[in-house]
Design an enzyme around this catalytic site. Structure first.
Site, PDB file in Angstrom:
ATOM      1  N   GLN A  65       0.761  -1.238   0.093  1.00 58.82           N
ATOM      2  CA  GLN A  65      -0.220   0.024   0.020  1.00 58.82           C
ATOM      3  C   GLN A  65       0.796   1.142   0.003  1.00 58.82           C
ATOM      4  O   GLN A  65       1.569   1.832   1.052  1.00 58.82           O
ATOM      5  CB  GLN A  65      -0.745   0.055   1.251  1.00 58.82           C
ATOM      6  CG  GLN A  65      -2.005   1.273   0.944  1.00 58.82           C
ATOM      7  CD  GLN A  65      -3.024   1.179   2.167  1.00 58.82           C
ATOM      8  OE1 GLN A  65      -3.095   0.168   2.767  1.00 58.82           O
ATOM      9  NE2 GLN A  65      -3.672   2.161   2.144  1.00 58.82           N
ATOM     10  N   PHE A  66       0.998   1.825  -1.151  1.00 55.99           N
ATOM     11  CA  PHE A  66       2.020   2.898  -1.301  1.00 55.99           C
ATOM     12  C   PHE A  66       1.468   4.124  -0.547  1.00 55.99           C
ATOM     13  O   PHE A  66       2.289   5.118  -0.339  1.00 55.99           O
ATOM     14  CB  PHE A  66       2.403   3.328  -2.725  1.00 55.99           C
ATOM     15  CG  PHE A  66       1.311   3.898  -3.461  1.00 55.99           C
ATOM     16  CD1 PHE A  66       1.125   5.312  -3.695  1.00 55.99           C
ATOM     17  CD2 PHE A  66       0.219   3.352  -4.048  1.00 55.99           C
ATOM     18  CE1 PHE A  66       0.233   6.007  -4.188  1.00 55.99           C
ATOM     19  CE2 PHE A  66      -0.887   4.013  -4.741  1.00 55.99           C
ATOM     20  CZ  PHE A  66      -0.863   5.284  -4.829  1.00 55.99           C
ATOM     21  N   THR A  67       0.159   4.017  -0.350  1.00 56.65           N
ATOM     22  CA  THR A  67      -0.394   5.670   0.222  1.00 56.65           C
ATOM     23  C   THR A  67      -0.177   5.667   1.683  1.00 56.65           C
ATOM     24  O   THR A  67       0.065   6.796   2.206  1.00 56.65           O
ATOM     25  CB  THR A  67      -2.021   5.513   0.343  1.00 56.65           C
ATOM     26  OG1 THR A  67      -2.496   4.334   0.795  1.00 56.65           O
ATOM     27  CG2 THR A  67      -2.277   5.583  -1.169  1.00 56.65           C
TER      28      THR A  67
END
Length: 148
Positions: free
Chosen positions: A78-80
């Protein structure tokens, strides 16, 4: 690297309507990779996730880890998680790793953890639907910085 971990009774990931991963009791870990992270951070974060004592002992205290309970781990990229949200109303992702480096270090995290626990994963770069039943609820933010 960052992991948002949640103690779950069950969790799963689907992509395009197809189930790609499911676990029973254990940990759902949302994993983000920052620009300056390397393999050492990936392995250290995996150690922390696996060893973090968030499961109850006989007295109901959080004294047992995933390794102690034999539970499963669902790791979801999850890059966020690496977003800078300090200013404005739109997140900045400038501190995030480039996609290929993010994939490589997420896979290092997964490979390291898979040697020790039953592990399922989401798909890097996919539009995923993550479902979970948070047990408690119990949720923690773990971060490993280069050189720490």
């Amino acid at each position: 690297m960052i992991a948002l971990i949640q103690r779950v009774t069950e969790a799963g990931v689907s992509v395009g309507g197809e189930s790609v991963a499911t676990i029973g009791p254990g940990i759902l870990a949302l994993v983000g990779v920052e620009r300056d992270d390397g393999e050492a951070e990936a392995e250290r974060l995996a150690e922390r996730v696996l060893g973090y004592r968030i499961f109850p002992d006989g007295q109901g205290r959080m004294n047992r880890s995933l390794l102690d309970t034999g539970g499963a781990l669902l790791a979801v990229p999850q890059f966020t998680l690496v977003a800078d949200t300090r200013k404005g109303t739109r997140p900045s992702f400038s501190s995030g790793a480039a996609p290929e480096k993010g994939r490589q270090l997420f896979e290092r995290f997964v490979d390291f953890a898979r040697q020790q626990v039953n592990l399922q994963t989401g798909r890097f770069g996919a539009d995923m639907r993550v479902s979970l039943v948070n047990d408690g609820p119990v949720t923690f933010w773990l971060q490993v910085r280069p050189g720490s």
